[in-house]
Scaffold this active site. Structure first.
Site, PDB file in Angstrom:
ATOM      1  N   GLU A 100      38.841  29.307  46.382  1.00  0.00           N
ATOM      2  CA  GLU A 100      38.886  28.867  44.988  1.00  0.00           C
ATOM      3  C   GLU A 100      37.652  28.047  44.634  1.00  0.00           C
ATOM      4  O   GLU A 100      37.101  28.173  43.530  1.00  0.00           O
ATOM      5  CB  GLU A 100      40.162  28.056  44.720  1.00  0.00           C
ATOM      6  CG  GLU A 100      41.458  28.819  44.901  1.00  0.00           C
ATOM      7  CD  GLU A 100      41.654  29.930  43.872  1.00  0.00           C
ATOM      8  OE1 GLU A 100      40.845  30.020  42.911  1.00  0.00           O
ATOM      9  OE2 GLU A 100      42.601  30.718  44.015  1.00  0.00           O
ATOM     10  N   GLU A 141      43.473  39.699  34.371  1.00  0.00           N
ATOM     11  CA  GLU A 141      43.129  40.987  34.994  1.00  0.00           C
ATOM     12  C   GLU A 141      43.228  42.182  34.051  1.00  0.00           C
ATOM     13  O   GLU A 141      42.378  43.084  34.084  1.00  0.00           O
ATOM     14  CB  GLU A 141      43.997  41.213  36.234  1.00  0.00           C
ATOM     15  CG  GLU A 141      43.680  40.314  37.400  1.00  0.00           C
ATOM     16  CD  GLU A 141      44.263  38.918  37.272  1.00  0.00           C
ATOM     17  OE1 GLU A 141      43.835  38.005  38.006  1.00  0.00           O
ATOM     18  OE2 GLU A 141      45.170  38.724  36.414  1.00  0.00           O
ATOM     19  N   ASP A 144      43.989  41.308  47.111  1.00  0.00           N
ATOM     20  CA  ASP A 144      43.451  42.009  45.951  1.00  0.00           C
ATOM     21  C   ASP A 144      41.956  42.283  46.005  1.00  0.00           C
ATOM     22  O   ASP A 144      41.512  43.393  45.715  1.00  0.00           O
ATOM     23  CB  ASP A 144      43.793  41.250  44.661  1.00  0.00           C
ATOM     24  CG  ASP A 144      43.408  39.776  44.703  1.00  0.00           C
ATOM     25  OD1 ASP A 144      43.071  39.288  45.787  1.00  0.00           O
ATOM     26  OD2 ASP A 144      43.463  39.130  43.645  1.00  0.00           O
ATOM     27  N   ARG A 181      35.137  29.569  41.794  1.00  0.00           N
ATOM     28  CA  ARG A 181      35.181  28.826  40.534  1.00  0.00           C
ATOM     29  C   ARG A 181      34.004  27.866  40.375  1.00  0.00           C
ATOM     30  O   ARG A 181      33.341  27.850  39.340  1.00  0.00           O
ATOM     31  CB  ARG A 181      36.496  28.042  40.426  1.00  0.00           C
ATOM     32  CG  ARG A 181      37.740  28.907  40.473  1.00  0.00           C
ATOM     33  CD  ARG A 181      38.981  28.121  40.119  1.00  0.00           C
ATOM     34  NE  ARG A 181      40.201  28.835  40.482  1.00  0.00           N
ATOM     35  CZ  ARG A 181      41.404  28.597  39.969  1.00  0.00           C
ATOM     36  NH1 ARG A 181      41.558  27.631  39.085  1.00  0.00           N
ATOM     37  NH2 ARG A 181      42.458  29.292  40.361  1.00  0.00           N
TER      38      ARG A 181
END
Length: 549
Positions: A178, A438, A311, A182
């Site tokens: 993360e 998404e 994913d 980010r």
């Protein structure tokens, strides 16, 4: 003015016309022409659809004095292409401005109630941090959106905070993945889009050096977390300390771009080593489990999914062979899950996270170029991937339109019985909505690549649903508990990706085609656009050659 002349009644046809239409002097006709010319200029400048103009970054000049001492030895490349802006159809321009207003509403609430905190809670008018001391996740995650939307005042406020308050010497644990996608990704994208503002590169190098501590495992597979002050990797507190497969393998873009900018190839080597380890592991037709052990470099567990923790790793081959199925009664295409290696019984469960795959397949099939430009050269496999991407995007849109709020849940199940009357099933604990990006991401990409206006119309309906049910009147937007009931209960949390991803993709979907062109940029997992670059240094070329052979 010579308007007093009299004429004889018997004149030629031409002279009659002259009398009827030319009663003014040259001076008056000149005045009329000037007026009509001015009106024409105003009309054209407002409504022309495709007038080209050179892109100028919102911040044209930067002051690097405050970071000069950190940048003296860096080999920066200011020549990378910048995006180009064009004008667009008025209706979609107005809708794009509605997205901009939504961003300002969300940003305004955060600034008022939670400035400097990692996350925002709009109902309680408060902020919270992801570690003992926050590192401004929301601010850094939003920098490139502020630049893309040309919000100058808000951007200057955010930059000032980065320059004077952002400190990565934090004695607390942060998630490596993360923080990379980010914060590191946000800094690198802001560096490029701001016209190479050295402040962001200096901060990115500082953070990158601290994140390298996570790679200190016996195999080089990064630990799940890192203490930024101590530069020490920390094992996950579950699954035997295994890291998420998608998290460990999705650090390539940021670390390699940082190497390119800084000429420090330790970042490149550490991130590339992950892929070398994974490449040697046994796979099921390219499919892998969702956990990876930093201690022995082996997969942990057997579950296979493109949802959470799996994913962002995948290529498509094994997905097409083993995970794609269709629902009843409408035949919606979905990507399911497998319990483990060799198990070809597909679970009809699909996370909203999987919806990124529609756009991802289209990008892979076209290499970011418009379909009509490359269709003649596309292979049968490319065409198949593009069609799967289109169908998956349609399924994801149905996840929105099948609920009473018009918003998608976090997880759905698809009907597999041929006597089913509805395709989509939402279980009681899966109906929440986290403001995820998404589906909008895929709609944006497919619109850009195909030019099919339907993707824009779908996106506008979804945006209106977000406006209706997730907007907090006093400021901000919030996650929801259950999208199947009206009114839905609000959760009091605005995820940073609402500003960094969802609203950015809406803005680009409704905006001009050449703003962040897909054949010039790659979006990282957090929607931070990074320029496609060709490394020219000997260090980079040697590493690329090693990757190929």
């Amino acid at each position: 003015y010579d308007n007093g002349k009299t004429y004889k009644s018997r004149r030629s046809f031409i002279k009659k016309l002259y009398k009827k239409y030319m009663p003014f002097s040259r001076a008056r006709w000149l005045f009329i022409i000037i007026i009509f010319g001015a009106l024409y200029f105003v009309f054209v400048s407002k409504y022309i659809f495709f007038e080209q103009s050179d892109f100028q970054p919102p911040i044209k000049e930067v002051n690097n004095e405050d970071t000069k001492f950190l940048l003296e030895d860096l080999n920066t490349d200011p020549s990378l292409d910048s995006p180009i802006q064009v004008h667009n159809d008025q209706t979609w321009s107005e809708r794009q401005m509605e997205v901009k207003k939504a961003f300002k509403h969300a940003w305004g609430g955060y600034v008022r109630d939670a400035w400097g905190y990692d996350e925002y809670h709009p109902l309680s008018h408060s902020g919270s941090n992801l570690s003992n001391t926050g590192i401004g996740f929301t601010i850094v995650d939003s920098l490139d959106t502020l630049l893309i939307m040309d919000l100058k005042e808000e951007y200057e406020h955010a930059r000032d905070w980065v320059a004077n308050s952002l400190d990565f010497n934090v004695d607390g644990d942060v998630n490596v993945f993360e923080t990379t996608i980010r914060v590191l990704g946000g800094l690198l994208s802001a560096y490029h889009l701001s016209g190479n503002d050295g402040l962001y590169l200096a901060k990115a190098i500082d953070l990158g050096d601290r994140l390298l501590g996570a790679f200190s495992s016996p195999t080089g597979i990064p630990y799940a977390s890192v203490n930024l002050a101590r530069r020490e990797g920390i094992r996950a507190h579950f699954n035997g300390g295994a890291s998420s497969t998608s998290e460990a393998t999705t650090l390539q873009l940021e670390f390699k771009y940082l190497s390119h900018l800084s000429d420090n190839y330790e970042y490149w080597d550490k991130s590339q080593n992950i892929m070398l380890v994974v490449d040697e592991l046994k796979k099921y037709d390219g499919l892998v489990p969702i956990f990876l052990s930093p201690n022995d470099g082996q997969f942990w567990g057997g579950k296979i999914t493109l949802g959470a923790r799996g994913d962002s790793y995948y290529a498509i081959k094994g997905v097409k062979t083993h995970l794609i199925d269709r629902s009843y009664p409408s035949g919606l295409l979905y990507i399911g899950e497998l319990a483990g290696f060799g198990d070809d019984v597909i679970s009809p469960k699909m996370d909203h996270l999987v919806c990124f795959m529609g756009g991802n397949l289209a990008l892979g099939a076209t290499r970011g170029r418009k379909v009509h430009d490359v269709q003649k050269n596309m292979s049968d496999n490319d065409l198949e991937d593009l069609n799967i991407g289109k169908e998956l995007a349609k399924t994801c849109v149905e996840m929105y339109f099948s609920t009473t709020t018009g918003l998608a849940p976090e997880i759905v199940y698809f009907s597999t019985s041929d006597d089913a009357t509805t395709d989509i099933i939402i279980k009681s604990l899966d109906g929440h909505n986290l403001l995820r990006p998404e589906t909008v991401e895929s709609l944006f990409i497919l619109w850009r690549l195909t030019g099919d206006i339907q993707y824009r119309h779908w996106g506008w309906e979804i945006f209106q649903a977000f406006e209706k049910y997730t907007k907090v009147k006093e400021g901000g937007y919030t996650s929801l508990d259950d999208v199947t009931v009206v009114p839905p209960r609000q959760r009091d949390k605005m995820e940073t990706f609402w500003l960094a991803e969802t609203l950015k993709y809406f803005y680009l979907l409704f905006g001009p085609d050449d703003l962040i062109p897909l054949d010039k940029y790659v979006f990282n997992t957090e929607a931070h656009p990074l320029p496609i670059f060709s490394p020219t240094s000997e260090n980079a070329q040697a590493r690329i050659k090693k990757m190929r052979y």
